[in-house]
Write an enzyme that holds these catalytic residues in place. Structure first.
Site, short mmCIF file in Angstrom:
data_model
loop_
_atom_site.label_atom_id
_atom_site.label_comp_id
_atom_site.label_asym_id
_atom_site.label_seq_id
_atom_site.Cartn_x
_atom_site.Cartn_y
_atom_site.Cartn_z
N MET A 129 -3.90 -7.17 -7.17
CA MET A 129 -3.38 -8.17 -7.90
C MET A 129 -4.47 -9.14 -8.70
SD MET A 129 -0.54 -7.58 -8.52
CE MET A 129 0.99 -6.93 -7.79
N GLY A 148 0.85 -1.30 0.08
CA GLY A 148 0.13 -0.17 -0.03
C GLY A 148 0.83 1.28 0.16
N SER A 149 2.00 1.22 -0.53
CA SER A 149 2.93 2.38 -0.57
C SER A 149 2.41 3.59 -1.29
CB SER A 149 4.39 2.39 -0.63
OG SER A 149 4.40 1.93 -1.99
N ASN A 150 1.83 3.02 -2.58
CA ASN A 150 1.10 3.98 -3.60
C ASN A 150 -0.35 4.52 -2.83
OD1 ASN A 150 2.49 4.39 -6.09
ND2 ASN A 150 2.71 2.12 -5.89
N ASN A 173 -4.94 2.58 -13.35
CA ASN A 173 -3.98 1.41 -12.74
C ASN A 173 -2.39 1.93 -12.78
OD1 ASN A 173 -3.07 -0.97 -11.68
ND2 ASN A 173 -2.37 -1.54 -13.80
N HIS A 194 1.41 0.82 -13.15
CA HIS A 194 2.12 -0.47 -13.67
C HIS A 194 3.50 -0.26 -13.52
CE1 HIS A 194 2.59 -4.59 -15.28
NE2 HIS A 194 3.51 -4.02 -16.13
N LYS A 208 -16.61 -15.66 -9.35
CA LYS A 208 -15.98 -14.03 -9.57
C LYS A 208 -17.28 -13.21 -9.80
CE LYS A 208 -12.57 -11.62 -12.05
NZ LYS A 208 -11.25 -11.47 -12.07
C1 GAR Z 1 3.45 -1.31 -7.46
O1 GAR Z 1 4.96 -1.45 -7.87
C2 GAR Z 1 2.51 -1.27 -8.58
O2 GAR Z 1 3.19 -0.64 -9.60
C3 GAR Z 1 2.78 -2.85 -8.57
O3 GAR Z 1 2.74 -3.31 -7.51
C4 GAR Z 1 3.20 -2.63 -6.58
C5 GAR Z 1 2.22 -2.29 -5.28
O4 GAR Z 1 3.20 -1.65 -4.38
N1 GAR Z 1 1.41 -3.10 -9.51
C6 GAR Z 1 1.30 -4.20 -10.48
O5 GAR Z 1 2.41 -4.86 -10.64
C7 GAR Z 1 -0.06 -4.35 -10.98
N2 GAR Z 1 0.16 -5.09 -12.13
P1 GAR Z 1 2.45 -0.74 -3.14
O6 GAR Z 1 1.40 -1.73 -2.51
O7 GAR Z 1 3.44 -0.45 -2.17
O8 GAR Z 1 1.77 0.46 -3.77
#
Ligand code: GAR
Length: 189
Positions: A92, A14-16, A109, A111, A67
């Site tokens: 995910m 969850g850092s984003n 999103n 990526h 789903k």
């Molecule tokens: C991030 O690097 C994001 O870009 C990636 O997962 C990480 C989540 O980090 N997303 C994907 O790979 C989606 N296909 P976070 O939980 O610290 O935000």
């Protein structure tokens, strides 16, 4: 400014999410984070719900028949909370086309690659294996095909000598924390 109600979907750290919450504290940022959805009930990022006093909805996929029911439940929750925008941030699960078309607002999103390169997983190792000189991240609209929707913004960096997948992941992650808020400002301001 009337801010758009946003739900952030996570599965892990969850850092984003944290960077979006902090950015949304500014009066002139066009969205407010109203809800945190996690398909992993043990996601570390759920702690930000408490820290920042934001509603969360941990939802266990395996407790639904299929789903379709899982996603219907999610859509109901989003409707009840008047959510107008979804930001996927390390979520995910792949959302079905029915979900994407049923939700009334945009879905974004982030990526960890310079799309269209390296859709899917393991992006940093794949960039290193290909001897790429640059790497980066992409914020894009979510479409029915995985990691293929219209690109809003990309940020890149030079890959260092002796770079490992881990160092690259950490460097790109710092870029992600700038890219997501910038992309949101770009769309709504
Ligand atoms: C991030 O690097 C994001 O870009 C990636 O997962 C990480 C989540 O980090 N997303 C994907 O790979 C989606 N296909 P976070 O939980 O610290 O935000």
């Amino acid at each position: 400014m009337i801010k758009k109600n946003c739900a952030v979907f996570i599965s892990g750290r969850g850092s984003n999410l944290e960077s979006l919450i902090k950015e949304a504290d500014n009066d002139n940022f066009p969205i407010q984070i109203k809800l945190i959805i996690s398909d992993n009930i043990n996601a570390i990022g759920l702690k930000f719900s408490k820290t920042f006093n934001i509603d969360s909805y941990p939802i266990d996929y395996s407790s639904f028949k299929n789903k379709k029911e899982f996603e219907q439940n999610l859509l109901n929750k989003l409707r009840n909370k008047n959510i107008e925008l979804i930001c996927l941030a390390g979520f995910m699960q792949i959302l079905s086309s029915e979900f994407i078309t049923s939700f009334s607002g945009p879905i974004l999103n982030i990526h960890p690659s310079l799309l269209p390169k390296y859709k899917g997983l393991n992006t940093h190792q794949r960039a290193l294996d290909n001897n790429d000189k640059v790497a980066g991240c992409t914020v894009h609209f979510v479409s029915e095909e995985l990691d293929s929707g219209e690109i809003i913004l990309q940020k890149s960096l030079k890959i260092n000598e002796n770079e490992t997948a881990e160092t690259l992941m950490n460097r790109v992650l710092r870029l992600e924390h700038q890219a997501y808020p910038e992309a949101i400002k770009q769309i709504f301001s």
